[in-house]
Scaffold this motif. Structure first.
Motif, PDB file in Angstrom:
ATOM      1  N   ALA A 389       0.793  -1.229   0.000  1.00 22.15           N
ATOM      2  CA  ALA A 389       0.000   0.000   0.000  1.00 22.15           C
ATOM      3  C   ALA A 389       0.829   1.284   0.000  1.00 22.15           C
ATOM      4  N   PRO A 390       1.942   1.368   0.752  1.00 22.30           N
ATOM      5  CA  PRO A 390       2.708   2.624   0.749  1.00 22.30           C
ATOM      6  C   PRO A 390       3.271   3.009  -0.616  1.00 22.30           C
ATOM      7  N   ALA A 391       3.338   2.054  -1.551  1.00 28.32           N
ATOM      8  CA  ALA A 391       3.900   2.347  -2.877  1.00 28.32           C
ATOM      9  C   ALA A 391       2.892   2.988  -3.819  1.00 28.32           C
ATOM     10  N   VAL A 392       1.636   3.148  -3.382  1.00 34.08           N
ATOM     11  CA  VAL A 392       0.603   3.762  -4.220  1.00 34.08           C
ATOM     12  C   VAL A 392       0.632   5.271  -4.025  1.00 34.08           C
ATOM     13  N   ARG A 393       0.735   6.024  -5.094  1.00 33.70           N
ATOM     14  CA  ARG A 393       0.765   7.477  -5.007  1.00 33.70           C
ATOM     15  C   ARG A 393      -0.628   8.028  -4.713  1.00 33.70           C
ATOM     16  N   ALA A 394      -0.693   9.271  -4.319  1.00 29.62           N
ATOM     17  CA  ALA A 394      -1.988   9.928  -4.118  1.00 29.62           C
ATOM     18  C   ALA A 394      -2.790   9.884  -5.420  1.00 29.62           C
ATOM     19  N   LYS A 395      -4.052   9.512  -5.316  1.00 35.33           N
ATOM     20  CA  LYS A 395      -4.968   9.318  -6.439  1.00 35.33           C
ATOM     21  C   LYS A 395      -4.610   8.099  -7.276  1.00 35.33           C
ATOM     22  N   GLY A 396      -3.596   7.357  -6.831  1.00 34.69           N
ATOM     23  CA  GLY A 396      -3.268   6.108  -7.501  1.00 34.69           C
ATOM     24  C   GLY A 396      -4.190   4.992  -7.034  1.00 34.69           C
ATOM     25  N   SER A 397      -4.056   3.811  -7.656  1.00 35.83           N
ATOM     26  CA  SER A 397      -4.976   2.706  -7.378  1.00 35.83           C
ATOM     27  C   SER A 397      -4.239   1.440  -6.965  1.00 35.83           C
ATOM     28  N   LEU A 398      -4.837   0.764  -6.008  1.00 40.67           N
ATOM     29  CA  LEU A 398      -4.382  -0.547  -5.564  1.00 40.67           C
ATOM     30  C   LEU A 398      -5.412  -1.573  -6.030  1.00 40.67           C
ATOM     31  N   VAL A 399      -4.965  -2.559  -6.795  1.00 39.21           N
ATOM     32  CA  VAL A 399      -5.852  -3.602  -7.299  1.00 39.21           C
ATOM     33  C   VAL A 399      -5.507  -4.901  -6.582  1.00 39.21           C
ATOM     34  N   TYR A 400      -6.500  -5.457  -5.881  1.00 41.00           N
ATOM     35  CA  TYR A 400      -6.313  -6.699  -5.138  1.00 41.00           C
ATOM     36  C   TYR A 400      -7.044  -7.815  -5.866  1.00 41.00           C
ATOM     37  N   ALA A 401      -6.352  -8.935  -6.074  1.00 39.97           N
ATOM     38  CA  ALA A 401      -6.941 -10.034  -6.838  1.00 39.97           C
ATOM     39  C   ALA A 401      -6.517 -11.377  -6.266  1.00 39.97           C
ATOM     40  N   THR A 402      -7.375 -12.383  -6.438  1.00 37.49           N
ATOM     41  CA  THR A 402      -7.040 -13.768  -6.120  1.00 37.49           C
ATOM     42  C   THR A 402      -7.662 -14.679  -7.167  1.00 37.49           C
ATOM     43  N   CYS A 403      -7.207 -15.927  -7.195  1.00 40.20           N
ATOM     44  CA  CYS A 403      -7.866 -16.935  -8.032  1.00 40.20           C
ATOM     45  C   CYS A 403      -8.636 -17.883  -7.116  1.00 40.20           C
ATOM     46  N   SER A 404      -9.377 -17.305  -6.184  1.00 39.23           N
ATOM     47  CA  SER A 404     -10.188 -18.055  -5.234  1.00 39.23           C
ATOM     48  C   SER A 404     -11.600 -17.490  -5.207  1.00 39.23           C
ATOM     49  N   TRP A 405     -12.574 -18.367  -4.891  1.00 32.78           N
ATOM     50  CA  TRP A 405     -13.952 -17.892  -4.729  1.00 32.78           C
ATOM     51  C   TRP A 405     -14.316 -17.682  -3.258  1.00 32.78           C
ATOM     52  N   GLN A 406     -13.398 -17.994  -2.342  1.00 28.89           N
ATOM     53  CA  GLN A 406     -13.707 -17.888  -0.921  1.00 28.89           C
ATOM     54  C   GLN A 406     -13.909 -16.433  -0.496  1.00 28.89           C
ATOM     55  N   VAL A 407     -14.985 -16.161   0.196  1.00 25.28           N
ATOM     56  CA  VAL A 407     -15.248 -14.808   0.700  1.00 25.28           C
ATOM     57  C   VAL A 407     -14.151 -14.373   1.663  1.00 25.28           C
ATOM     58  N   SER A 408     -13.645 -15.292   2.474  1.00 27.61           N
ATOM     59  CA  SER A 408     -12.623 -14.952   3.461  1.00 27.61           C
ATOM     60  C   SER A 408     -11.348 -14.415   2.831  1.00 27.61           C
ATOM     61  N   GLU A 409     -11.057 -14.829   1.595  1.00 24.50           N
ATOM     62  CA  GLU A 409      -9.855 -14.361   0.897  1.00 24.50           C
ATOM     63  C   GLU A 409     -10.128 -13.133   0.046  1.00 24.50           C
ATOM     64  N   ASN A 410     -11.387 -12.769  -0.110  1.00 20.33           N
ATOM     65  CA  ASN A 410     -11.750 -11.726  -1.061  1.00 20.33           C
ATOM     66  C   ASN A 410     -12.455 -10.547  -0.392  1.00 20.33           C
ATOM     67  N   GLU A 411     -13.769 -10.541  -0.375  1.00 20.02           N
ATOM     68  CA  GLU A 411     -14.500  -9.405   0.203  1.00 20.02           C
ATOM     69  C   GLU A 411     -14.105  -9.145   1.646  1.00 20.02           C
ATOM     70  N   ALA A 412     -13.892 -10.203   2.416  1.00 21.62           N
ATOM     71  CA  ALA A 412     -13.507 -10.024   3.818  1.00 21.62           C
ATOM     72  C   ALA A 412     -12.132  -9.387   3.937  1.00 21.62           C
ATOM     73  N   GLN A 413     -11.231  -9.709   3.019  1.00 23.65           N
ATOM     74  CA  GLN A 413      -9.900  -9.090   3.037  1.00 23.65           C
ATOM     75  C   GLN A 413      -9.976  -7.616   2.649  1.00 23.65           C
ATOM     76  N   VAL A 414     -10.821  -7.305   1.693  1.00 16.84           N
ATOM     77  CA  VAL A 414     -10.989  -5.901   1.288  1.00 16.84           C
ATOM     78  C   VAL A 414     -11.530  -5.087   2.460  1.00 16.84           C
TER      79      VAL A 414
END
Length: 450
Positions: A389-414
């Motif tokens: 996260a610290p490497a993202v500039r102001a107004k920059g974007s962080l894209v989080y992705a997995t190849c899993s359908w588990q909620v615990s690894e996805n929406e819950a992590q977000v």
């Protein structure tokens, strides 16, 4: 590659090869990754000092397809053998699954195991193998079990019949709720886990899709184009041996993976960091849209994986990718030009995960799936997110992705990340691929730094 599977007992030579390969596969304490195991075994068997076992590529492909089917239904075969020995078709499969261990499959006589798998694939009406003494009563018993198991209204039975553990239902139901799936969509998703998706292709270097289709078809690839304009291959000649692939005009990349790369909505001149680049499929997909302007920094814990990225970049005539190792234990020391603009425009965290979304291609992965491993992966995902996260500039974007359908690894992590990093806001998040598309299942979320 889709391939017809011979009757396991219809040819003595094929049956011997299959049974021998199955014993070898089960000799390890834990089930290995089947695709890599097969490649290694084929290389050894065709080597200088080992006799050649397979008579033809066709036979080799039939053996591989059979082994994938056996792995897919290995728990079901255990269940059928267990029920047959008890002469009881109606069993509490939820309770049985709670006691089931992978080691149990090793205790089933090999011919019995493959008899159950063949019946599951082809039905009990086929001609029965004469060499199995109790083939007829087994086939009759299978009909009873099939009538009880193949019912959508019986959750544990339906999961077991389709190659999934009944104990996974709460996780699947959690996913269905999070994605607002209908009961029919959840059933479709479960059934899809038995069906290998096509090999999806991504065109690059401005290759027109119709030209690519014609070129690939001319070289013997069974290729098709969807109404949406996506191109895939299923059977025929391997894509990687074609001129189009070797000249860098086409890459093999799952459809859901392509959509993750598109979520990194780069423009010419942007500065991008792909934190967990691996072999570089998404890295190259991102860089291919930048016209060799700007820079894509690709890192991974394992340096050997980045060698494949370098080969892909060279083949695609991409020159704005830099690759080096990063262990994720602390924030990245920014390259000079990135530090000058106070961070990257885009940071992609394609995080290590349970890979539950790839079970359609990697059937063996489901039998290594556990709550303990998931908990360890969740901790690792949070560490990588925190240090990226610290490497993202102001107004920059962080894209989080997995190849899993588990909620615990996805929406819950977000949610966890946003609770702990209020400087970011959620722009979008979605599950990609199956059940709505015939592909793997993946997740992507886009967060913007305020």
């Amino acid at each position: 590659m889709s391939q017809a599977i011979p009757g396991f007992f219809s040819n003595d030579e094929f049956a011997q090869q299959l049974f021998s390969a199955w014993r070898e596969l089960l000799s390890d304490k834990q089930l290995p990754a089947l695709d890599r195991w097969l490649k290694g075994r084929n290389k050894i068997q065709h080597g200088k000092y080992v006799r050649k076992v397979d008579k033809s590529l066709q036979q080799q492909l039939g053996l591989s397809s059979a082994l994938f089917a056996g792995v897919r239904y290995l728990q079901l075969a255990c269940a059928l053998e267990h029920a047959y020995q008890l002469s009881q078709a109606n069993i509490d499969w939820q309770a049985w699954d709670g006691e089931w261990q992978f080691e149990q499959v090793k205790k089933i006589p090999v011919a019995n195991f493959w008899f159950w798998v063949e019946l599951r694939l082809k039905g009990a009406e086929q001609s029965l193998p004469r060499k199995l003494r109790d083939a007829q009563p087994r086939a009759e018993f299978f009909k009873q079990c099939a009538a009880l198991l193949d019912q959508t209204e019986k959750t544990a039975e339906f999961l077991l019949w389709n190659g999934l553990r009944p104990s996974w239902y709460p996780l699947l139901q959690e996913r269905a709720t999070a994605s607002n799936w209908s009961p029919e969509q959840l059933q479709t998703f479960i059934v899809q886990q038995n069906q290998s998706p096509p090999i999806w292709l991504r065109l690059q270097r401005d290759k027109p899709i119709r030209d690519a289709y014609n070129d690939l078809a001319h070289e013997g690839v069974n290729v098709s184009i969807t109404e949406r304009g996506d191109i895939s291959a299923q059977g025929g000649r391997g894509v990687s041996s074609t001129k189009l692939f070797q000249q860098g005009f086409v890459e093999v990349q799952d459809l859901a993976s392509q959509q993750i790369a598109l979520a990194v909505n780069v423009k010419t001149g942007d500065k991008v960091w792909d934190c967990c680049a691996g072999a570089g499929g998404k890295t190259v997909a991102i860089a291919s849209r930048m016209n060799n302007k700007g820079v894509v920094v690709a890192t991974d814990l394992h340096g050997y994986k980045l060698e494949e990225l370098k080969r892909r970049s060279k083949r695609a005539d991409i020159h704005n990718v830099r690759a080096f190792t990063w262990e994720g234990a602390e924030p990245l020391r920014l390259p000079k030009e990135i530090a000058q603009q106070q961070g990257f425009d885009w940071v992609l965290v394609d995080a290590p995960c349970s890979s539950a979304g790839t079970w359609r291609r990697n059937q063996d992965a489901r039998w290594r799936f556990s709550e303990k491993d998931t908990a360890e992966l969740i901790a690792l995902q949070r560490k990588i997110l925190t240090n990226a996260a610290p490497a993202v500039r102001a107004k920059g974007s962080l894209v989080y992705a997995t190849c899993s359908w588990q909620v615990s690894e996805n929406e819950a992590q977000v949610k966890w990340f946003l609770d702990n990093h209020p400087e970011f806001s959620l722009q979008s998040q979605s599950l990609l691929g199956a059940p709505l598309q015939d592909s793997d299942t993946m997740f992507v979320a886009v967060l913007q730094r305020q």
